[in-house]
Design a protein around this motif. Structure first.
Motif, PDB file in Angstrom:
ATOM      1  N   ALA A   1      31.570  51.526  27.709  1.00 51.17           N
ATOM      2  CA  ALA A   1      32.800  50.825  28.114  1.00 51.17           C
ATOM      3  C   ALA A   1      32.778  50.484  29.603  1.00 51.17           C
ATOM      4  N   ALA A   2      32.320  51.434  30.428  1.00 51.65           N
ATOM      5  CA  ALA A   2      32.268  51.202  31.875  1.00 51.65           C
ATOM      6  C   ALA A   2      31.276  50.099  32.226  1.00 51.65           C
ATOM      7  N   VAL A   3      30.111  50.120  31.582  1.00 55.11           N
ATOM      8  CA  VAL A   3      29.093  49.097  31.847  1.00 55.11           C
ATOM      9  C   VAL A   3      29.550  47.738  31.328  1.00 55.11           C
ATOM     10  N   SER A   4      30.157  47.730  30.137  1.00 57.80           N
ATOM     11  CA  SER A   4      30.643  46.478  29.564  1.00 57.80           C
ATOM     12  C   SER A   4      31.694  45.839  30.460  1.00 57.80           C
ATOM     13  N   PHE A   5      32.588  46.670  30.999  1.00 56.34           N
ATOM     14  CA  PHE A   5      33.610  46.121  31.887  1.00 56.34           C
ATOM     15  C   PHE A   5      32.990  45.600  33.176  1.00 56.34           C
ATOM     16  N   LEU A   6      32.011  46.309  33.704  1.00 57.83           N
ATOM     17  CA  LEU A   6      31.310  45.837  34.902  1.00 57.83           C
ATOM     18  C   LEU A   6      30.679  44.471  34.641  1.00 57.83           C
ATOM     19  N   GLU A   7      30.026  44.323  33.489  1.00 62.49           N
ATOM     20  CA  GLU A   7      29.389  43.045  33.138  1.00 62.49           C
ATOM     21  C   GLU A   7      30.422  41.927  33.021  1.00 62.49           C
ATOM     22  N   SER A   8      31.580  42.251  32.458  1.00 60.61           N
ATOM     23  CA  SER A   8      32.627  41.226  32.327  1.00 60.61           C
ATOM     24  C   SER A   8      33.143  40.789  33.694  1.00 60.61           C
ATOM     25  N   VAL A   9      33.202  41.734  34.631  1.00 62.89           N
ATOM     26  CA  VAL A   9      33.643  41.399  35.989  1.00 62.89           C
ATOM     27  C   VAL A   9      32.611  40.493  36.667  1.00 62.89           C
ATOM     28  N   LEU A  10      31.345  40.826  36.528  1.00 61.25           N
ATOM     29  CA  LEU A  10      30.291  40.063  37.189  1.00 61.25           C
ATOM     30  C   LEU A  10      30.144  38.662  36.605  1.00 61.25           C
ATOM     31  N   SER A  11      30.436  38.511  35.315  1.00 61.81           N
ATOM     32  CA  SER A  11      30.237  37.213  34.662  1.00 61.81           C
ATOM     33  C   SER A  11      31.490  36.342  34.660  1.00 61.81           C
ATOM     34  N   GLY A  12      32.647  36.927  34.939  1.00 60.04           N
ATOM     35  CA  GLY A  12      33.897  36.170  34.848  1.00 60.04           C
ATOM     36  C   GLY A  12      34.642  36.101  36.155  1.00 60.04           C
ATOM     37  N   HIS A  13      33.925  35.703  37.236  1.00 57.78           N
ATOM     38  CA  HIS A  13      34.545  35.783  38.564  1.00 57.78           C
ATOM     39  C   HIS A  13      35.772  34.885  38.694  1.00 57.78           C
ATOM     40  N   GLU A  14      35.814  33.758  37.980  1.00 54.67           N
ATOM     41  CA  GLU A  14      36.950  32.844  38.137  1.00 54.67           C
ATOM     42  C   GLU A  14      38.253  33.480  37.664  1.00 54.67           C
ATOM     43  N   THR A  15      38.206  34.170  36.520  1.00 57.96           N
ATOM     44  CA  THR A  15      39.419  34.823  36.020  1.00 57.96           C
ATOM     45  C   THR A  15      39.649  36.158  36.703  1.00 57.96           C
ATOM     46  N   MET A  16      38.578  36.884  36.989  1.00 54.65           N
ATOM     47  CA  MET A  16      38.711  38.212  37.583  1.00 54.65           C
ATOM     48  C   MET A  16      39.282  38.158  38.991  1.00 54.65           C
ATOM     49  N   THR A  17      38.854  37.183  39.775  1.00 57.76           N
ATOM     50  CA  THR A  17      39.310  37.140  41.159  1.00 57.76           C
ATOM     51  C   THR A  17      40.785  36.760  41.272  1.00 57.76           C
ATOM     52  N   GLN A  18      41.369  36.238  40.199  1.00 60.66           N
ATOM     53  CA  GLN A  18      42.768  35.860  40.234  1.00 60.66           C
ATOM     54  C   GLN A  18      43.696  37.066  40.066  1.00 60.66           C
ATOM     55  N   SER A  19      43.270  38.044  39.296  1.00 63.08           N
ATOM     56  CA  SER A  19      44.126  39.218  39.046  1.00 63.08           C
ATOM     57  C   SER A  19      43.255  40.422  38.708  1.00 63.08           C
ATOM     58  N   LEU A  20      42.424  40.801  39.667  1.00 64.80           N
ATOM     59  CA  LEU A  20      41.452  41.870  39.430  1.00 64.80           C
ATOM     60  C   LEU A  20      42.130  43.192  39.105  1.00 64.80           C
ATOM     61  N   ASP A  21      43.219  43.531  39.825  1.00 59.12           N
ATOM     62  CA  ASP A  21      43.886  44.803  39.571  1.00 59.12           C
ATOM     63  C   ASP A  21      44.453  44.875  38.160  1.00 59.12           C
ATOM     64  N   LYS A  22      44.948  43.746  37.640  1.00 58.61           N
ATOM     65  CA  LYS A  22      45.461  43.726  36.263  1.00 58.61           C
ATOM     66  C   LYS A  22      44.334  43.962  35.268  1.00 58.61           C
ATOM     67  N   HIS A  23      43.199  43.306  35.478  1.00 61.26           N
ATOM     68  CA  HIS A  23      42.061  43.487  34.570  1.00 61.26           C
ATOM     69  C   HIS A  23      41.560  44.934  34.595  1.00 61.26           C
ATOM     70  N   VAL A  24      41.530  45.517  35.772  1.00 61.78           N
ATOM     71  CA  VAL A  24      41.061  46.906  35.885  1.00 61.78           C
ATOM     72  C   VAL A  24      42.010  47.848  35.155  1.00 61.78           C
ATOM     73  N   ASN A  25      43.306  47.684  35.352  1.00 63.27           N
ATOM     74  CA  ASN A  25      44.273  48.539  34.661  1.00 63.27           C
ATOM     75  C   ASN A  25      44.225  48.343  33.148  1.00 63.27           C
ATOM     76  N   ASP A  26      44.035  47.099  32.714  1.00 69.77           N
ATOM     77  CA  ASP A  26      43.958  46.811  31.278  1.00 69.77           C
ATOM     78  C   ASP A  26      42.746  47.456  30.623  1.00 69.77           C
TER      79      ASP A  26
END
Length: 518
Positions: A213-238
């Motif tokens: 789960a931790a690695v999968s989430f890391l990969e999603s962050v690295l591959s989805g910078h356009e959506t992640m950079t808009q609300s990173l704290d929300k994605h992390v909490n989710d």
């Protein structure tokens, strides 16, 4: 596929009716003798059902199947046999309709709901622990085995959650490892939705699932910078990782170690640093929200760090009055500087390790580095020294070839050019060219970009001039992506600030939109 003959159907229907729920020795013996051939027949039925396009077509082609499978579900001997039970539930899953269109499909769904009865049994065993835990462990393993092929069926979610809860309460129940593997893959692939508690229980049960789960989430962050950079704290909490970490220290230590190892491999990657910083901030918010009597000491979560660093770094900027930020940052700088001086005085591995642990904690608590960068926008020259040292150590923790003084000099040079560029009207071209040149240097590119991004957000010039400078300085796509991660961290810090500055928020949004569009 071998066809299901009428003779076989009549034979097995008669058997199912005769067996019923009979627990007599003769009935159980007869069932046991026929289990092998029953499995062969169920395999034929399963292959036939898998060829059908809908439940209605399946029921029309195999009109006997509902009654036949329903009777077998109540046969204790069939249910006790893992292979027979698995085939039986696989057949039932073929009859499930997410949106039943007619009475036949609704009836099929009702048959499948024998699963809810097993769920109730597990829940009751959880409520009565520890009295019944030992005697039910065999049943728990059998149920989890039966669920292997059905984890993506929506009707199974309550049973899966109940089985995982049983483990958390009992601590000794043995779940089928294939069952755990299937759940993990289904969750990562978004084929299965479980309640948050069930997901956390899965991570507690299986370290490999937590790591996945931790690695999968890391990969999603690295591959989805356009959506992640808009609300990173929300994605992390989710992701549930911060909440789970606050309640289970071993989860935090595991996730922390994974991200720490990734950072040592690619320490210049701003996306990885951003994830570590926001994950830590979200975790600390969750931990602070717990009742004091339920909260473990910070030392348990950060066992390798020099204790004197924990309080100043783990205290969020929002918990310190703004007028005290400079003094707080000077305190942090002096503590970190003493650690680095010990490294320079000795060549042993312990001194180097102490510096690494201090630096990694600074990465985790990078909101203080961001705060230092914000203060540098309007800082007086006499206050800039400690802030620039902190920024330099953050980006260049090692002192290879005694380069720290050279790196600090580069930071001061960049700061001087940025002050002239953003605080002078019109912006002097000479300083704009100097900043572009410093950004093109691999030696200090991230440090200069960190400063530049904070000047764009917190300087007081008109937005039109700021965006014009940004367009002229940030011309490469890769540099723009890195700048978006820095802006994402600024946004997360502002989200947790004690007060909201609408002017700064508006400017930040404009800059993010400009970089995304280009």
């Amino acid at each position: 596929m071998e066809a299901v003959s009428d003779t076989d159907v009549q034979f097995w229907m008669a058997k199912a009716m005769n067996w019923g729920e009979d627990l007599s020795c003769s009935a159980l013996l007869d069932t046991s003798r026929h289990l092998c051939s029953l499995r062969s027949f169920l395999q034929q039925v399963l292959q036939g059902l898998q060829q059908m396009s809908s439940t209605s077509e399946a029921m029309k082609t195999f009109p006997f199947v509902g009654q036949f499978l329903g009777r077998l579900c109540w046969n204790p001997c069939v249910i006790a046999d893992e292979r027979s039970q698995r085939l039986l539930l696989q057949c039932l899953s073929c009859l499930y309709s997410a949106e039943p269109l007619n009475a036949v499909e609704r009836k099929a769904n009702m048959w499948i709901k024998v699963v809810s009865l097993m769920t109730e049994e597990v829940i009751k065993s959880c409520d009565s622990l520890p009295n019944t835990a030992r005697c039910l462990n065999g049943n728990i393993h059998t149920m989890s085995t039966a669920c292997v092929a059905l984890v993506i069926c929506p009707e199974m979610s309550p049973l899966i959650g109940a089985l995982l809860k049983h483990f958390m309460l009992c601590g000794s129940s043995c779940l089928n490892q294939e069952f755990i593997k299937e759940i993990n893959e289904a969750l990562i692939s978004k084929w299965l939705v479980l309640e948050d508690e069930a997901v956390v229980n899965l991570w507690c049960y299986s370290p490999s699932c937590l790591e996945g789960a931790a690695v999968s989430f890391l990969e999603s962050v690295l591959s989805g910078h356009e959506t992640m950079t808009q609300s990173l704290d929300k994605h992390v909490n989710d992701s549930l990782l911060p909440r789970a970490s606050a309640h289970h220290c071993h989860i935090f230590l595991t996730v922390n170690e994974i991200y720490r190892n990734v950072l040592t491999e690619i320490d210049e990657n701003l996306a990885v640093r951003a994830l570590i910083q926001v994950f830590t901030a979200c975790f600390l918010q969750r931990l602070t929200g717990q009742k004091p009597q339920d909260r473990l000491p910070l030392r348990a979560f950060f066992p390798n760090v020099t204790p004197c660093l924990l309080t100043p770094l783990l205290t969020a900027p929002s918990e310190v009055p703004r007028e005290a930020w400079l003094d707080h940052l000077s305190w942090i700088r002096s503590l970190l500087q003493s650690v680095t001086e010990n490294e320079e005085a000795g060549e042993d591995g312990r001194a180097y390790q102490a510096v690494f642990e201090a630096w990694f904690l600074l990465v985790q608590c990078g909101y203080w580095v961001d705060t230092a960068a914000e203060l540098l926008v309007l800082a007086a020259p006499e206050n800039a020294k400690s802030l620039l040292w902190l920024l330099t150590f953050f980006h260049h923790p090692t002192n290879r070839g005694h380069q720290r003084s050279q790196q600090t000099a580069v930071a001061r040079e960049a700061w001087t050019h940025l002050r002239m560029l953003f605080l002078t009207r019109p912006p002097p071209p000479r300083h704009l060219c100097a900043v572009k040149e410093l950004l093109s240097s691999s030696f200090s590119a991230n440090l200069v970009l960190h400063l530049f991004s904070n000047f764009t957000v917190f300087s007081h010039g008109p937005v039109s001039i700021i965006t014009e400078i940004t367009d002229k300085v940030l011309t490469e796509a890769a540099v723009k992506r890195r700048a978006l991660w820095i802006l994402a961290l600024i946004r997360c810090r502002l989200n947790s600030a004690a007060t909201r500055d609408d002017r700064v928020y508006s400017r930040l949004r404009t800059l993010q939109d400009t970089l995304l569009q280009t």
